[in-house]
Scaffold this active site. Sequence first.
Site, PDB file in Angstrom:
ATOM      1  N   CYS A 220     -17.275  -2.106 -18.219  1.00 18.22           N
ATOM      2  CA  CYS A 220     -17.415  -1.753 -16.803  1.00 18.22           C
ATOM      3  C   CYS A 220     -18.692  -2.353 -16.197  1.00 18.22           C
ATOM      4  CB  CYS A 220     -17.439  -0.233 -16.642  1.00 18.22           C
ATOM      5  SG  CYS A 220     -17.560   0.289 -14.900  1.00 18.22           S
TER       6      CYS A 220
ATOM      7  N   CYS B 140     -15.655   1.974 -20.798  1.00 17.51           N
ATOM      8  CA  CYS B 140     -17.006   1.913 -20.227  1.00 17.51           C
ATOM      9  C   CYS B 140     -17.767   0.667 -20.671  1.00 17.51           C
ATOM     10  CB  CYS B 140     -17.789   3.168 -20.594  1.00 17.51           C
ATOM     11  SG  CYS B 140     -17.097   4.691 -19.898  1.00 17.51           S
TER      12      CYS B 140
ATOM     13  N   GLU C 134       0.826  -1.211   0.000  1.00 14.62           N
ATOM     14  CA  GLU C 134       0.000   0.000   0.000  1.00 14.62           C
ATOM     15  C   GLU C 134       0.861   1.262   0.000  1.00 14.62           C
ATOM     16  OE1 GLU C 134      -3.314   0.575  -0.257  1.00 14.62           O
ATOM     17  OE2 GLU C 134      -3.440  -1.546  -0.756  1.00 14.62           O
TER      18      GLU C 134
ATOM     19  N   CYS D  25     -11.879   1.858 -15.393  1.00 18.84           N
ATOM     20  CA  CYS D  25     -12.289   3.257 -15.202  1.00 18.84           C
ATOM     21  C   CYS D  25     -11.043   4.130 -15.092  1.00 18.84           C
ATOM     22  CB  CYS D  25     -13.151   3.377 -13.941  1.00 18.84           C
ATOM     23  SG  CYS D  25     -13.993   4.974 -13.776  1.00 18.84           S
TER      24      CYS D  25
END
Length: 347
Positions: free
Chosen positions: A193, A190, A28, A183
């Site tokens: 998605c 799209c 992270e 995205c």
Amino acid sequence: MLDWFDVHGRHDLPWQHPRTPYRVWLSEIMLQQTQVRVVVPYFERFVASLPSVAALAAAPLDAVLGLWSGLGYYARARNLHAAARACVGLHGGDLPRDFDALLALPGIGRSTAGAILAQAWGDRFAILDGNVRRVLARYHGVEGWPGQPAVQKRLWEFAQQHLPASRLADYTQAQMDLGATVCTRHAPACSACPLRPGCEAHAQGRTAELPTPKPTRALPTREAVLLLMRDAEGRMLLQRRPPAGVWAQLWSLPEAADEEAARAWFEGHVDGDYAQAEALDPVAHVFSHYRLTMHPRRWRAVASAAAVRDNEDLRWVPRDALAALGIPAPVRTLVQAQFESEQEQET
């Protein structure tokens, strides 16, 4: 999202196998402002050398910065090291499974703490990294730059509302994967998605407008003179940078704000002739808040380096020792190029 992740998500990232709190935390931190493909080799090299919180805490900062060198945003590495030492001192050498305790560690913010708890332990916490902000801003048609407190507050509310009751680790990864692979910032896919039926930005034809970009301003420019000096053994002189500021605590070339200051530094440290310096091509580097142009000055060999001795902030470094030090990427490239150039001339 979870159905999409099962088919299209990323399941073979090195920090997922095994998915320990330490490996999740390290990934992270490395993934902040850095793409997965860049992070993977750094992550693998880092955990091979420092496989646990205790090993990281026990390592010298120079070793940590050396492993991080080239990944950029070096404050992440310094905070990582400080947080590991805090874990040893306060939490028995482990990352705490507590949101507030994680948030109190250097370099861990709300989103990172949530990501660690969700992925390492499956706890029900939301995240809001860059990918997730983009997905939520488009899906809900949220206006305004996500860095603004009011906009960020709305996005956090949406992030919390969408949390599932189970599979938190997979859901957290799914959000990041969707933003990174579908995205995307430019030319989002799209048609692929899973959120398209309910997406406000897609329905209104506004995917290119959302999220609202950060207001731009012209970056200021700065100049610096770098001194490349070799001793009789062919070693390069490096100087540790101050504990605060750009490239803090990394090893770099001696640097001055201008030619006059560079001459003063040289004459105060080296028994040589500054006028013999060879001007190399300038090196440009862009930081988040300014542009830096570095003007290297090279001496093939200083006449006498007796006045410059190894200490905590100055070090003569042979070529084979460069890899073990934390050196800013553009400076490392410049130094290595000088070693290679002179080696070619010798052969």
